[in-house]
Design an enzyme around this catalytic site. Structure first.
Site, PDB file in Angstrom:
ATOM      1  N   HIS A  19       0.869  -1.193   0.000  1.00 18.23           N
ATOM      2  CA  HIS A  19       0.000   0.000   0.000  1.00 18.23           C
ATOM      3  C   HIS A  19       0.894   1.228   0.000  1.00 18.23           C
ATOM      4  O   HIS A  19       1.338   1.683   1.059  1.00 18.23           O
ATOM      5  CB  HIS A  19      -0.915  -0.044   1.227  1.00 18.23           C
ATOM      6  CG  HIS A  19      -1.927   1.054   1.276  1.00 18.23           C
ATOM      7  ND1 HIS A  19      -3.111   0.973   1.975  1.00 18.23           N
ATOM      8  CD2 HIS A  19      -1.946   2.294   0.704  1.00 18.23           C
ATOM      9  CE1 HIS A  19      -3.791   2.102   1.843  1.00 18.23           C
ATOM     10  NE2 HIS A  19      -3.096   2.927   1.074  1.00 18.23           N
ATOM     11  N   HIS A  21       1.400   4.902  -2.398  1.00 24.20           N
ATOM     12  CA  HIS A  21       1.087   5.789  -3.530  1.00 24.20           C
ATOM     13  C   HIS A  21       2.406   6.404  -3.972  1.00 24.20           C
ATOM     14  O   HIS A  21       3.037   7.119  -3.184  1.00 24.20           O
ATOM     15  CB  HIS A  21       0.109   6.877  -3.088  1.00 24.20           C
ATOM     16  CG  HIS A  21      -1.147   6.311  -2.486  1.00 24.20           C
ATOM     17  ND1 HIS A  21      -2.297   6.123  -3.224  1.00 24.20           N
ATOM     18  CD2 HIS A  21      -1.425   5.860  -1.236  1.00 24.20           C
ATOM     19  CE1 HIS A  21      -3.231   5.592  -2.431  1.00 24.20           C
ATOM     20  NE2 HIS A  21      -2.726   5.423  -1.237  1.00 24.20           N
ATOM     21  N   HIS A 199      -9.523   1.447  -1.519  1.00 21.64           N
ATOM     22  CA  HIS A 199      -9.470   2.039  -0.184  1.00 21.64           C
ATOM     23  C   HIS A 199     -10.895   2.026   0.377  1.00 21.64           C
ATOM     24  O   HIS A 199     -11.836   2.459  -0.316  1.00 21.64           O
ATOM     25  CB  HIS A 199      -9.002   3.488  -0.261  1.00 21.64           C
ATOM     26  CG  HIS A 199      -7.527   3.668  -0.480  1.00 21.64           C
ATOM     27  ND1 HIS A 199      -6.851   3.071  -1.497  1.00 21.64           N
ATOM     28  CD2 HIS A 199      -6.614   4.398   0.208  1.00 21.64           C
ATOM     29  CE1 HIS A 199      -5.564   3.420  -1.430  1.00 21.64           C
ATOM     30  NE2 HIS A 199      -5.395   4.228  -0.416  1.00 21.64           N
ATOM     31  N   GLU A 202     -11.217   3.947   5.691  1.00 23.92           N
ATOM     32  CA  GLU A 202     -10.103   4.747   6.228  1.00 23.92           C
ATOM     33  C   GLU A 202     -10.741   5.833   7.096  1.00 23.92           C
ATOM     34  O   GLU A 202     -10.580   5.852   8.304  1.00 23.92           O
ATOM     35  CB  GLU A 202      -9.282   5.345   5.074  1.00 23.92           C
ATOM     36  CG  GLU A 202      -8.121   6.212   5.530  1.00 23.92           C
ATOM     37  CD  GLU A 202      -7.331   6.836   4.367  1.00 23.92           C
ATOM     38  OE1 GLU A 202      -7.834   6.838   3.224  1.00 23.92           O
ATOM     39  OE2 GLU A 202      -6.209   7.346   4.611  1.00 23.92           O
ATOM     40  N   ASP A 280       1.808   3.946   2.814  1.00 28.03           N
ATOM     41  CA  ASP A 280       0.825   4.860   2.218  1.00 28.03           C
ATOM     42  C   ASP A 280       1.499   6.025   1.467  1.00 28.03           C
ATOM     43  O   ASP A 280       1.642   5.959   0.252  1.00 28.03           O
ATOM     44  CB  ASP A 280      -0.132   5.393   3.292  1.00 28.03           C
ATOM     45  CG  ASP A 280      -1.546   5.623   2.773  1.00 28.03           C
ATOM     46  OD1 ASP A 280      -1.809   5.320   1.600  1.00 28.03           O
ATOM     47  OD2 ASP A 280      -2.399   6.095   3.551  1.00 28.03           O
ATOM     48  N   ASP A 281       1.873   7.062   2.209  1.00 24.11           N
ATOM     49  CA  ASP A 281       2.502   8.247   1.596  1.00 24.11           C
ATOM     50  C   ASP A 281       3.692   8.658   2.459  1.00 24.11           C
ATOM     51  O   ASP A 281       3.623   9.645   3.202  1.00 24.11           O
ATOM     52  CB  ASP A 281       1.477   9.389   1.520  1.00 24.11           C
ATOM     53  CG  ASP A 281       0.240   8.990   0.740  1.00 24.11           C
ATOM     54  OD1 ASP A 281       0.276   9.021  -0.495  1.00 24.11           O
ATOM     55  OD2 ASP A 281      -0.755   8.609   1.390  1.00 24.11           O
TER      56      ASP A 281
END
Ligand code: HPA
Ligand code: ZN
Length: 341
Positions: A19, A21, A199, A202, A280-281
Protein backbone atom coordinates in the site's frame (compact mmCIF):
# COMPACT_ATOMS: atom_id res chain seq x y z
CA UNK A 1 13.47 -4.54 24.54
CA UNK A 2 15.91 -1.73 23.77
CA UNK A 3 14.60 0.44 20.93
CA UNK A 4 17.84 -0.11 19.00
CA UNK A 5 17.29 -3.89 19.21
CA UNK A 6 13.73 -3.56 17.93
CA UNK A 7 14.92 -1.38 15.06
CA UNK A 8 17.59 -3.92 14.18
CA UNK A 9 15.09 -6.77 14.15
CA UNK A 10 12.71 -4.82 11.92
CA UNK A 11 15.49 -3.79 9.54
CA UNK A 12 16.39 -7.45 8.98
CA UNK A 13 12.88 -8.69 8.18
CA UNK A 14 12.36 -9.31 4.44
CA UNK A 15 9.31 -7.15 3.77
CA UNK A 16 6.61 -6.60 1.16
CA UNK A 17 4.98 -3.20 0.61
CA UNK A 18 1.40 -3.47 -0.67
CA UNK A 19 0.00 0.00 0.00
CA UNK A 20 2.09 2.83 -1.37
CA UNK A 21 1.09 5.79 -3.53
CA UNK A 22 4.14 6.61 -5.59
CA UNK A 23 3.17 10.31 -5.64
CA UNK A 24 3.13 10.11 -1.83
CA UNK A 25 6.79 9.12 -1.76
CA UNK A 26 7.76 12.50 -3.24
CA UNK A 27 10.31 13.88 -0.77
CA UNK A 28 10.49 17.70 -0.54
CA UNK A 29 14.15 17.76 -1.61
CA UNK A 30 13.41 15.93 -4.87
CA UNK A 31 10.22 17.97 -5.34
CA UNK A 32 12.18 21.22 -5.26
CA UNK A 33 14.86 19.81 -7.54
CA UNK A 34 12.30 18.78 -10.16
CA UNK A 35 10.30 22.01 -9.74
CA UNK A 36 13.50 23.99 -10.42
CA UNK A 37 14.45 22.09 -13.52
CA UNK A 38 10.87 22.34 -14.85
CA UNK A 39 10.66 26.07 -14.00
CA UNK A 40 7.62 25.54 -11.84
CA UNK A 41 6.87 27.82 -8.95
CA UNK A 42 5.85 25.70 -5.96
CA UNK A 43 3.52 27.59 -3.64
CA UNK A 44 6.16 27.22 -0.91
CA UNK A 45 9.41 29.16 -1.03
CA UNK A 46 11.61 26.62 0.75
CA UNK A 47 11.81 22.98 1.75
CA UNK A 48 11.31 24.07 5.36
CA UNK A 49 8.13 26.03 4.67
CA UNK A 50 6.77 23.11 2.64
CA UNK A 51 7.51 20.67 5.46
CA UNK A 52 5.81 23.02 7.94
CA UNK A 53 2.62 22.68 5.93
CA UNK A 54 2.60 18.92 6.56
CA UNK A 55 0.11 19.11 9.41
CA UNK A 56 -3.21 17.52 8.64
CA UNK A 57 -6.51 17.27 10.47
CA UNK A 58 -8.06 14.84 8.01
CA UNK A 59 -7.58 13.09 4.66
CA UNK A 60 -8.75 16.05 2.57
CA UNK A 61 -6.21 18.46 4.07
CA UNK A 62 -3.48 16.01 3.13
CA UNK A 63 -4.82 15.43 -0.38
CA UNK A 64 -4.88 19.17 -1.08
CA UNK A 65 -1.11 19.36 -0.52
CA UNK A 66 -0.39 16.00 -2.16
CA UNK A 67 -1.99 17.17 -5.42
CA UNK A 68 0.00 20.44 -5.33
CA UNK A 69 3.25 18.48 -4.98
CA UNK A 70 2.38 16.16 -7.87
CA UNK A 71 2.00 19.16 -10.22
CA UNK A 72 5.75 19.48 -10.68
CA UNK A 73 5.90 16.07 -12.39
CA UNK A 74 5.93 16.78 -16.12
CA UNK A 75 8.42 14.60 -18.00
CA UNK A 76 8.99 10.87 -18.15
CA UNK A 77 12.30 11.44 -16.35
CA UNK A 78 10.45 13.06 -13.43
CA UNK A 79 8.28 9.97 -12.94
CA UNK A 80 11.35 7.80 -13.28
CA UNK A 81 13.31 9.81 -10.69
CA UNK A 82 10.38 9.75 -8.27
CA UNK A 83 9.98 5.98 -8.55
CA UNK A 84 13.69 5.21 -8.47
CA UNK A 85 14.15 7.32 -5.31
CA UNK A 86 11.40 5.32 -3.61
CA UNK A 87 12.82 1.98 -4.70
CA UNK A 88 16.38 2.70 -3.56
CA UNK A 89 15.02 3.94 -0.22
CA UNK A 90 12.98 0.81 0.45
CA UNK A 91 15.80 -1.41 -0.79
CA UNK A 92 17.87 0.02 2.08
CA UNK A 93 15.06 -1.14 4.40
CA UNK A 94 15.11 -4.72 3.10
CA UNK A 95 11.84 -4.44 1.20
CA UNK A 96 11.99 -7.19 -1.42
CA UNK A 97 8.57 -6.91 -3.07
CA UNK A 98 6.38 -3.88 -3.82
CA UNK A 99 2.86 -3.41 -5.17
CA UNK A 100 2.55 0.30 -5.78
CA UNK A 101 -0.27 2.64 -6.75
CA UNK A 102 -0.10 5.45 -9.24
CA UNK A 103 -2.85 8.02 -9.87
CA UNK A 104 -3.03 8.59 -13.65
CA UNK A 105 -5.79 11.22 -13.38
CA UNK A 106 -3.66 13.44 -11.14
CA UNK A 107 -1.45 13.86 -14.19
CA UNK A 108 -3.67 13.38 -17.24
CA UNK A 109 -6.01 16.09 -15.89
CA UNK A 110 -3.03 18.47 -16.19
CA UNK A 111 -2.41 17.47 -19.78
CA UNK A 112 0.39 14.96 -19.08
CA UNK A 113 0.07 11.86 -21.27
CA UNK A 114 -0.71 8.50 -19.66
CA UNK A 115 2.29 7.13 -21.58
CA UNK A 116 4.67 9.68 -20.02
CA UNK A 117 3.58 8.74 -16.52
CA UNK A 118 3.69 4.99 -16.93
CA UNK A 119 6.87 4.85 -19.01
CA UNK A 120 8.82 6.63 -16.26
CA UNK A 121 7.41 4.49 -13.47
CA UNK A 122 7.83 1.25 -15.41
CA UNK A 123 11.45 1.98 -16.35
CA UNK A 124 12.38 2.50 -12.68
CA UNK A 125 10.52 -0.66 -11.60
CA UNK A 126 12.31 -2.75 -14.21
CA UNK A 127 15.68 -1.33 -13.20
CA UNK A 128 14.93 -2.20 -9.56
CA UNK A 129 13.94 -5.71 -10.57
CA UNK A 130 17.27 -6.27 -12.31
CA UNK A 131 19.64 -4.28 -10.12
CA UNK A 132 18.06 -4.41 -6.66
CA UNK A 133 16.25 -7.76 -6.91
CA UNK A 134 12.93 -6.13 -5.97
CA UNK A 135 9.89 -7.78 -7.56
CA UNK A 136 6.89 -5.61 -8.23
CA UNK A 137 3.25 -5.23 -9.31
CA UNK A 138 1.72 -1.99 -10.52
CA UNK A 139 -1.78 -0.78 -9.58
CA UNK A 140 -3.59 2.06 -11.30
CA UNK A 141 -5.91 3.94 -8.93
CA UNK A 142 -9.06 5.76 -9.93
CA UNK A 143 -9.68 9.05 -8.10
CA UNK A 144 -13.00 8.63 -6.33
CA UNK A 145 -13.76 12.36 -6.12
CA UNK A 146 -14.05 12.30 -9.94
CA UNK A 147 -16.89 10.66 -11.85
CA UNK A 148 -17.16 7.06 -12.98
CA UNK A 149 -17.17 8.35 -16.54
CA UNK A 150 -13.71 9.86 -15.94
CA UNK A 151 -12.54 6.55 -14.52
CA UNK A 152 -13.76 4.82 -17.70
CA UNK A 153 -11.60 7.21 -19.76
CA UNK A 154 -8.61 6.28 -17.63
CA UNK A 155 -9.35 2.59 -18.08
CA UNK A 156 -9.42 3.17 -21.85
CA UNK A 157 -6.07 5.04 -21.76
CA UNK A 158 -4.48 2.22 -19.80
CA UNK A 159 -5.28 -0.52 -22.30
CA UNK A 160 -2.19 -0.08 -24.52
CA UNK A 161 -0.13 -0.64 -21.32
CA UNK A 162 -2.26 -3.44 -19.93
CA UNK A 163 0.67 -5.87 -19.87
CA UNK A 164 2.46 -3.60 -17.35
CA UNK A 165 -0.51 -3.08 -15.03
CA UNK A 166 -1.65 -5.76 -12.59
CA UNK A 167 -4.66 -4.18 -10.98
CA UNK A 168 -6.83 -1.18 -10.30
CA UNK A 169 -7.54 0.60 -7.01
CA UNK A 170 -9.71 3.41 -5.69
CA UNK A 171 -8.28 6.32 -3.70
CA UNK A 172 -8.64 10.04 -2.85
CA UNK A 173 -11.51 11.62 -0.84
CA UNK A 174 -13.48 8.78 0.71
CA UNK A 175 -16.38 10.46 2.51
CA UNK A 176 -19.27 11.04 0.11
CA UNK A 177 -17.65 8.90 -2.59
CA UNK A 178 -18.69 5.35 -1.76
CA UNK A 179 -17.43 2.32 -3.69
CA UNK A 180 -20.93 1.90 -5.19
CA UNK A 181 -20.18 4.93 -7.42
CA UNK A 182 -17.65 2.79 -9.34
CA UNK A 183 -19.40 -0.56 -9.80
CA UNK A 184 -19.45 -0.45 -13.59
CA UNK A 185 -15.85 0.61 -14.10
CA UNK A 186 -14.60 -2.00 -11.66
CA UNK A 187 -16.55 -4.68 -13.52
CA UNK A 188 -15.10 -3.46 -16.81
CA UNK A 189 -11.60 -3.39 -15.31
CA UNK A 190 -11.98 -6.99 -14.16
CA UNK A 191 -13.13 -7.96 -17.67
CA UNK A 192 -9.84 -6.56 -18.97
CA UNK A 193 -7.98 -8.84 -16.57
CA UNK A 194 -7.12 -6.33 -13.86
CA UNK A 195 -7.16 -7.45 -10.23
CA UNK A 196 -9.22 -5.24 -7.91
CA UNK A 197 -8.53 -3.43 -4.65
CA UNK A 198 -10.07 -0.32 -3.06
CA UNK A 199 -9.47 2.04 -0.18
CA UNK A 200 -12.35 1.58 2.22
CA UNK A 201 -12.99 2.29 5.87
CA UNK A 202 -10.10 4.75 6.23
CA UNK A 203 -12.34 7.68 7.19
CA UNK A 204 -15.49 6.13 5.78
CA UNK A 205 -17.88 3.78 7.59
CA UNK A 206 -17.94 0.00 7.69
CA UNK A 207 -20.64 0.11 4.98
CA UNK A 208 -17.95 1.21 2.51
CA UNK A 209 -15.93 -1.93 3.30
CA UNK A 210 -19.02 -4.04 2.61
CA UNK A 211 -19.62 -2.20 -0.66
CA UNK A 212 -16.01 -2.66 -1.76
CA UNK A 213 -16.31 -6.41 -1.14
CA UNK A 214 -19.86 -7.09 -2.30
CA UNK A 215 -20.28 -4.57 -5.12
CA UNK A 216 -16.75 -3.95 -6.42
CA UNK A 217 -15.58 -7.51 -5.64
CA UNK A 218 -12.13 -6.44 -4.51
CA UNK A 219 -9.61 -9.06 -3.40
CA UNK A 220 -8.17 -6.95 -0.58
CA UNK A 221 -9.08 -3.78 1.29
CA UNK A 222 -6.74 -0.81 1.63
CA UNK A 223 -7.03 0.38 5.24
CA UNK A 224 -10.29 -1.16 6.55
CA UNK A 225 -9.54 0.21 10.02
CA UNK A 226 -13.14 0.14 11.10
CA UNK A 227 -13.83 -3.55 10.44
CA UNK A 228 -13.70 -4.56 14.10
CA UNK A 229 -16.92 -2.56 14.61
CA UNK A 230 -18.80 -5.27 12.71
CA UNK A 231 -18.53 -8.90 13.80
CA UNK A 232 -20.27 -10.21 10.67
CA UNK A 233 -17.66 -8.43 8.58
CA UNK A 234 -14.84 -9.87 10.70
CA UNK A 235 -16.25 -13.36 10.03
CA UNK A 236 -16.33 -12.68 6.30
CA UNK A 237 -12.71 -11.42 6.30
CA UNK A 238 -11.66 -14.57 8.16
CA UNK A 239 -13.63 -17.01 6.02
CA UNK A 240 -12.53 -15.50 2.74
CA UNK A 241 -9.00 -14.66 3.85
CA UNK A 242 -9.33 -11.05 2.78
CA UNK A 243 -6.32 -8.90 3.62
CA UNK A 244 -6.33 -5.40 5.07
CA UNK A 245 -3.38 -3.22 4.09
CA UNK A 246 -3.04 -0.93 7.12
CA UNK A 247 -0.94 2.22 7.31
CA UNK A 248 -0.38 3.18 10.95
CA UNK A 249 1.64 6.39 10.54
CA UNK A 250 -0.83 7.59 7.90
CA UNK A 251 -3.69 6.88 10.30
CA UNK A 252 -1.99 8.88 13.02
CA UNK A 253 -1.11 11.85 10.80
CA UNK A 254 -4.62 12.01 9.31
CA UNK A 255 -6.26 11.68 12.75
CA UNK A 256 -7.97 8.42 11.85
CA UNK A 257 -6.58 7.41 15.25
CA UNK A 258 -5.70 9.83 18.05
CA UNK A 259 -2.62 7.94 19.26
CA UNK A 260 -0.67 4.94 18.02
CA UNK A 261 -1.67 2.94 21.09
CA UNK A 262 -5.22 3.01 19.69
CA UNK A 263 -4.31 1.35 16.39
CA UNK A 264 -6.44 -1.76 15.76
CA UNK A 265 -3.75 -3.90 14.09
CA UNK A 266 -2.84 -5.91 17.19
CA UNK A 267 -6.47 -6.82 17.85
CA UNK A 268 -6.83 -7.76 14.18
CA UNK A 269 -3.83 -10.10 14.42
CA UNK A 270 -5.28 -11.62 17.60
CA UNK A 271 -8.51 -12.32 15.69
CA UNK A 272 -6.51 -13.99 12.92
CA UNK A 273 -7.29 -11.35 10.31
CA UNK A 274 -4.83 -11.12 7.42
CA UNK A 275 -3.62 -7.67 8.53
CA UNK A 276 -0.50 -6.10 7.03
CA UNK A 277 1.45 -2.86 7.58
CA UNK A 278 2.54 -0.37 4.93
CA UNK A 279 3.54 3.25 4.44
CA UNK A 280 0.83 4.86 2.22
CA UNK A 281 2.50 8.25 1.60
CA UNK A 282 5.85 8.05 3.39
CA UNK A 283 7.18 11.47 2.36
CA UNK A 284 4.17 13.10 4.05
CA UNK A 285 3.55 10.87 7.05
CA UNK A 286 7.03 10.60 8.54
CA UNK A 287 8.11 7.11 7.68
CA UNK A 288 8.65 4.26 5.28
CA UNK A 289 8.11 0.57 6.04
CA UNK A 290 10.60 0.26 8.91
CA UNK A 291 9.27 3.32 10.70
CA UNK A 292 5.70 2.05 10.35
CA UNK A 293 6.68 -1.33 11.81
CA UNK A 294 8.73 0.30 14.56
CA UNK A 295 6.19 2.87 15.77
CA UNK A 296 3.43 0.27 15.75
CA UNK A 297 5.49 -2.39 17.53
CA UNK A 298 6.64 0.10 20.15
CA UNK A 299 3.20 1.54 20.89
CA UNK A 300 1.33 -1.77 20.90
CA UNK A 301 4.09 -3.92 22.38
CA UNK A 302 4.11 -6.35 19.46
CA UNK A 303 6.26 -9.42 20.11
CA UNK A 304 8.48 -11.21 17.59
CA UNK A 305 5.72 -13.67 16.66
CA UNK A 306 3.41 -10.79 15.82
CA UNK A 307 6.11 -9.04 13.78
CA UNK A 308 6.71 -12.29 11.93
CA UNK A 309 2.99 -12.70 11.32
CA UNK A 310 2.75 -9.18 9.85
CA UNK A 311 5.62 -9.89 7.45
CA UNK A 312 4.21 -13.29 6.44
CA UNK A 313 0.72 -11.83 5.97
CA UNK A 314 2.04 -9.29 3.46
CA UNK A 315 3.54 -12.02 1.28
CA UNK A 316 0.38 -14.12 1.62
CA UNK A 317 -1.76 -11.13 0.58
CA UNK A 318 0.54 -10.20 -2.32
CA UNK A 319 -0.05 -11.03 -5.97
CA UNK A 320 3.13 -13.08 -6.24
CA UNK A 321 2.71 -16.63 -7.52
CA UNK A 322 2.57 -19.37 -4.91
CA UNK A 323 6.17 -20.44 -5.43
CA UNK A 324 7.51 -16.92 -4.82
CA UNK A 325 5.20 -16.52 -1.81
CA UNK A 326 6.52 -19.75 -0.29
CA UNK A 327 10.12 -18.70 -0.87
CA UNK A 328 9.65 -15.33 0.85
CA UNK A 329 7.61 -16.78 3.71
CA UNK A 330 10.27 -19.37 4.48
CA UNK A 331 12.91 -16.62 4.41
CA UNK A 332 10.89 -14.66 6.97
CA UNK A 333 10.55 -17.77 9.16
CA UNK A 334 14.26 -18.56 8.88
CA UNK A 335 15.11 -15.01 9.84
CA UNK A 336 13.04 -15.19 13.03
CA UNK A 337 14.38 -18.68 13.82
CA UNK A 338 17.95 -17.41 13.74
CA UNK A 339 16.95 -14.48 15.99
CA UNK A 340 15.65 -16.92 18.57
CA UNK A 341 18.85 -19.03 18.65
N1 HPA B 1 -5.93 7.89 1.23
C1 HPA B 1 -6.72 8.05 0.17
N2 HPA B 1 -6.26 8.42 -1.00
C2 HPA B 1 -4.96 8.66 -1.14
C3 HPA B 1 -4.10 8.52 -0.08
C4 HPA B 1 -4.60 8.12 1.17
O1 HPA B 1 -3.87 8.00 2.17
N3 HPA B 1 -2.88 8.83 -0.56
C5 HPA B 1 -2.99 9.12 -1.83
N4 HPA B 1 -4.27 9.04 -2.20
ZN1 ZN C 1 -3.60 4.83 0.51
Amino acid sequence: MESSDLKKIIQGIPKAELHLHIEGSFEPELMFEIANRNNIDLEYDSIESLKKAYKFNNLQEFLDIYYIGAQVLIHEQDFYDLTWAYLTKVHSQNVVHVEIFFDPQTHTDRGIGFDIVINGIYRALEKAKHELNISYKLIMSYLRHLSEEEAFKTLESSLPFKHWIDGVGLDSSELGNPPSKFVNVFEASANHGYKLVAHAGEEGPVDYIWEALDLLKVVRIDHGNRCLDDETLVQKLLEENIALTLCPLSNLELKVIQKMEAHPVKKMLQRGILATIHSDDPAYFGGYMNENYYETAKALGLNNDQLMQLAINAFKASWLDSEAKEKHISQVKNYFNTLNL
